[in-house]
Design a protein around this motif. Structure first.
Motif, PDB file in Angstrom:
ATOM      1  N   ILE A   1      -6.364  39.621   6.062  1.00 33.09           N
ATOM      2  CA  ILE A   1      -7.169  40.738   5.603  1.00 33.09           C
ATOM      3  C   ILE A   1      -7.414  41.663   6.789  1.00 33.09           C
ATOM      4  CG2 ILE A   1      -9.315  39.427   5.923  1.00 33.09           C
ATOM      5  CD1 ILE A   1     -10.441  41.015   3.500  1.00 33.09           C
ATOM      6  N   ARG A   2      -7.162  42.947   6.570  1.00 28.61           N
ATOM      7  CA  ARG A   2      -7.399  43.934   7.614  1.00 28.61           C
ATOM      8  C   ARG A   2      -8.474  44.900   7.150  1.00 28.61           C
ATOM      9  NH1 ARG A   2      -2.675  47.953   9.155  1.00 28.61           N
ATOM     10  NH2 ARG A   2      -3.431  48.937   7.245  1.00 28.61           N
ATOM     11  N   TYR A   3      -9.497  45.061   7.982  1.00 26.54           N
ATOM     12  CA  TYR A   3     -10.604  45.947   7.666  1.00 26.54           C
ATOM     13  C   TYR A   3     -10.398  47.288   8.365  1.00 26.54           C
ATOM     14  CZ  TYR A   3     -12.796  41.500   6.396  1.00 26.54           C
ATOM     15  OH  TYR A   3     -13.066  40.283   5.843  1.00 26.54           O
ATOM     16  N   PRO A   4     -10.829  48.368   7.747  1.00 23.39           N
ATOM     17  CA  PRO A   4     -10.699  49.678   8.401  1.00 23.39           C
ATOM     18  C   PRO A   4     -11.679  49.819   9.554  1.00 23.39           C
ATOM     19  CG  PRO A   4     -11.924  49.892   6.350  1.00 23.39           C
ATOM     20  CD  PRO A   4     -11.438  48.466   6.408  1.00 23.39           C
ATOM     21  N   ASP A   5     -11.421  50.795  10.408  1.00 26.26           N
ATOM     22  CA  ASP A   5     -12.330  51.079  11.511  1.00 26.26           C
ATOM     23  C   ASP A   5     -13.721  51.397  10.965  1.00 26.26           C
ATOM     24  OD1 ASP A   5     -10.301  50.749  13.350  1.00 26.26           O
ATOM     25  OD2 ASP A   5      -9.769  52.878  13.353  1.00 26.26           O
TER      26      ASP A   5
ATOM     27  N   ASP B   1       9.601  54.716   5.039  1.00 26.77           N
ATOM     28  CA  ASP B   1       9.247  56.097   4.715  1.00 26.77           C
ATOM     29  C   ASP B   1       8.016  56.160   3.828  1.00 26.77           C
ATOM     30  OD1 ASP B   1      11.269  57.285   6.192  1.00 26.77           O
ATOM     31  OD2 ASP B   1      12.696  57.242   4.542  1.00 26.77           O
ATOM     32  N   THR B   2       7.858  55.166   2.978  1.00 28.26           N
ATOM     33  CA  THR B   2       6.698  55.142   2.081  1.00 28.26           C
ATOM     34  C   THR B   2       5.418  54.848   2.844  1.00 28.26           C
ATOM     35  OG1 THR B   2       8.125  54.375   0.275  1.00 28.26           O
ATOM     36  CG2 THR B   2       5.747  54.108  -0.006  1.00 28.26           C
ATOM     37  N   TYR B   3       5.440  53.855   3.715  1.00 29.90           N
ATOM     38  CA  TYR B   3       4.237  53.471   4.460  1.00 29.90           C
ATOM     39  C   TYR B   3       3.754  54.568   5.391  1.00 29.90           C
ATOM     40  CZ  TYR B   3       5.660  48.699   3.082  1.00 29.90           C
ATOM     41  OH  TYR B   3       6.051  47.576   2.401  1.00 29.90           O
ATOM     42  N   ARG B   4       4.690  55.376   5.913  1.00 30.06           N
ATOM     43  CA  ARG B   4       4.263  56.393   6.880  1.00 30.06           C
ATOM     44  C   ARG B   4       3.885  57.717   6.226  1.00 30.06           C
ATOM     45  NH1 ARG B   4       9.933  56.111   8.570  1.00 30.06           N
ATOM     46  NH2 ARG B   4       9.193  54.797  10.265  1.00 30.06           N
ATOM     47  N   ASP B   5       3.910  57.780   4.917  1.00 28.02           N
ATOM     48  CA  ASP B   5       3.606  59.018   4.201  1.00 28.02           C
ATOM     49  C   ASP B   5       2.143  59.045   3.761  1.00 28.02           C
ATOM     50  OD1 ASP B   5       3.486  61.287   2.678  1.00 28.02           O
ATOM     51  OD2 ASP B   5       5.130  60.755   1.332  1.00 28.02           O
ATOM     52  N   PRO B   6       1.290  59.828   4.402  1.00 29.27           N
ATOM     53  CA  PRO B   6      -0.130  59.876   4.014  1.00 29.27           C
ATOM     54  C   PRO B   6      -0.337  60.307   2.571  1.00 29.27           C
ATOM     55  CG  PRO B   6       0.215  60.944   6.145  1.00 29.27           C
ATOM     56  CD  PRO B   6       1.576  60.704   5.558  1.00 29.27           C
ATOM     57  N   ALA B   7       0.613  61.051   1.995  1.00 32.85           N
ATOM     58  CA  ALA B   7       0.459  61.507   0.617  1.00 32.85           C
ATOM     59  C   ALA B   7       0.428  60.344  -0.355  1.00 32.85           C
ATOM     60  CB  ALA B   7       1.587  62.472   0.251  1.00 32.85           C
TER      61      ALA B   7
ATOM     62  N   THR C   1      -1.048  52.972  12.389  1.00 25.68           N
ATOM     63  CA  THR C   1      -0.944  54.201  13.180  1.00 25.68           C
ATOM     64  C   THR C   1      -1.463  55.421  12.432  1.00 25.68           C
ATOM     65  OG1 THR C   1       1.296  54.781  12.428  1.00 25.68           O
ATOM     66  CG2 THR C   1       1.123  53.250  14.275  1.00 25.68           C
ATOM     67  N   LEU C   2      -1.767  55.274  11.134  1.00 27.14           N
ATOM     68  CA  LEU C   2      -2.257  56.398  10.353  1.00 27.14           C
ATOM     69  C   LEU C   2      -3.732  56.651  10.663  1.00 27.14           C
ATOM     70  CD1 LEU C   2      -0.630  55.597   6.868  1.00 27.14           C
ATOM     71  CD2 LEU C   2       0.227  57.133   8.662  1.00 27.14           C
ATOM     72  N   GLU C   3      -4.094  57.891  10.770  1.00 22.70           N
ATOM     73  CA  GLU C   3      -5.475  58.231  11.081  1.00 22.70           C
ATOM     74  C   GLU C   3      -6.369  58.065   9.857  1.00 22.70           C
ATOM     75  OE1 GLU C   3      -5.955  62.031  12.845  1.00 22.70           O
ATOM     76  OE2 GLU C   3      -4.508  61.677  14.455  1.00 22.70           O
ATOM     77  N   ASP C   4      -7.583  57.578  10.118  1.00 23.48           N
ATOM     78  CA  ASP C   4      -8.607  57.469   9.068  1.00 23.48           C
ATOM     79  C   ASP C   4      -8.099  56.701   7.849  1.00 23.48           C
ATOM     80  OD1 ASP C   4     -10.372  59.014  10.647  1.00 23.48           O
ATOM     81  OD2 ASP C   4      -9.428  60.851   9.918  1.00 23.48           O
ATOM     82  N   PHE C   5      -7.421  55.588   8.080  1.00 21.37           N
ATOM     83  CA  PHE C   5      -6.922  54.758   6.983  1.00 21.37           C
ATOM     84  C   PHE C   5      -8.105  54.008   6.388  1.00 21.37           C
ATOM     85  CE2 PHE C   5      -4.424  51.220   5.143  1.00 21.37           C
ATOM     86  CZ  PHE C   5      -3.441  51.958   4.498  1.00 21.37           C
ATOM     87  N   PRO C   6      -8.511  54.314   5.139  1.00 20.69           N
ATOM     88  CA  PRO C   6      -9.797  53.831   4.648  1.00 20.69           C
ATOM     89  C   PRO C   6      -9.751  52.498   3.904  1.00 20.69           C
ATOM     90  CG  PRO C   6      -8.889  55.386   3.082  1.00 20.69           C
ATOM     91  CD  PRO C   6      -7.887  55.270   4.205  1.00 20.69           C
ATOM     92  N   PHE C   7      -8.572  51.928   3.765  1.00 26.03           N
ATOM     93  CA  PHE C   7      -8.407  50.772   2.897  1.00 26.03           C
ATOM     94  C   PHE C   7      -8.640  49.449   3.624  1.00 26.03           C
ATOM     95  CE2 PHE C   7      -5.567  54.116   1.434  1.00 26.03           C
ATOM     96  CZ  PHE C   7      -5.774  54.147   0.064  1.00 26.03           C
TER      97      PHE C   7
END
Length: 224
Positions: free
Chosen positions: A15-19, A191-197, A57-63
């Motif tokens: 389990i990974r918690y967001p910042d 490509d899917t994981y690195r797409d913020p959309a 590496t994605l910024e503000d990853f809220p999940f």
């Protein structure tokens, strides 16, 4: 981001918690199902999966991400533990049960399709990647939005697998879309994981059935 190891029955999961995680708040959760290459008993190998190395590496990853480890041949060999884990997750106080999402690649793509068809009232949306499923059962996803991904040159899992599922969901009254990376082989996940959309789309999906999942008898003063 903070990583923690846990278990449900004999199934271990990461389990990974967001910042800035605060257990007093409720967070959106991604149930991530890895592919065949991550199978085994080494939970540290799971943390090295591209899902984790890319999304961290994605910024503000809220999940919150919950990633079980397949210690058998396929997810279908562990189905009782996997469905039990899903039911357990929505009871946790820091899980927003209206925003539980499924995502997985390859073997995990098949698992993502199936876990949502098995437990459709639990999922707000799913992102199955280079997977497939029992398209005759796709009517169970009428209320579960789908965004599927596949590599156009995939010779491990043919693109037709995703196409058949998306076509079936839509034909049976659901809402599914498919993105094909025309030049990709089996790796449609990076490509899917690195797409913020993709993750912004997930956050826009809310499970309107989630209120039905709450236990009406949770008040100890009244029900012991």
């Amino acid at each position: 981001m903070i990583y923690e190891e846990n278990s449900y029955g004999e199934m271990r999961y990461l389990i990974r918690y967001p910042d800035g995680f605060d257990p007093a708040n409720a967070y959106p959760v991604i149930l991530f199902l890895h592919g065949a290459g991550t199978r085994g008993d080494d939970i540290h190998k799971l943390q090295e999966n591209p899902y984790f190395t890319i999304t961290q590496t994605l910024e503000d990853f809220p999940f919150i991400t919950v990633a079980p480890l397949c210690h058998s041949n396929t997810w279908f060999d562990l189905w009782q533990e996997l469905t039990g884990l899903v039911r357990h997750l929505v009871t946790l106080s820091y899980v927003d049960e209206a925003r539980l999402y499924g995502m997985g690649a390859s073997m995990g793509g098949y698992g993502t399709w199936q876990i949502a068809m098995s437990l459709p009232t639990y999922f707000a949306a799913i992102v199955p990647i280079c997977g497939g499923g029992m398209y005759w059962n796709a009517g169970r996803l009428q209320n579960v939005p789908v965004w599927a991904f596949h590599g156009g040159k995939d010779t491990v899992v043919f693109p037709r697998e995703s196409e058949a599922m998306v076509e079936a969901v839509n034909r049976l009254g659901g809402n599914a879309r498919l993105t094909v990376y025309s030049d990709n082989g089996h790796d449609a996940w990076s490509d899917t994981y690195r797409d913020p959309a993709v993750f912004a789309w997930l956050l826009g999906q809310v499970n309107e059935n989630a209120a039905d999942l709450r236990d009406a008898y949770a008040d100890a003063k009244q029900y012991g």
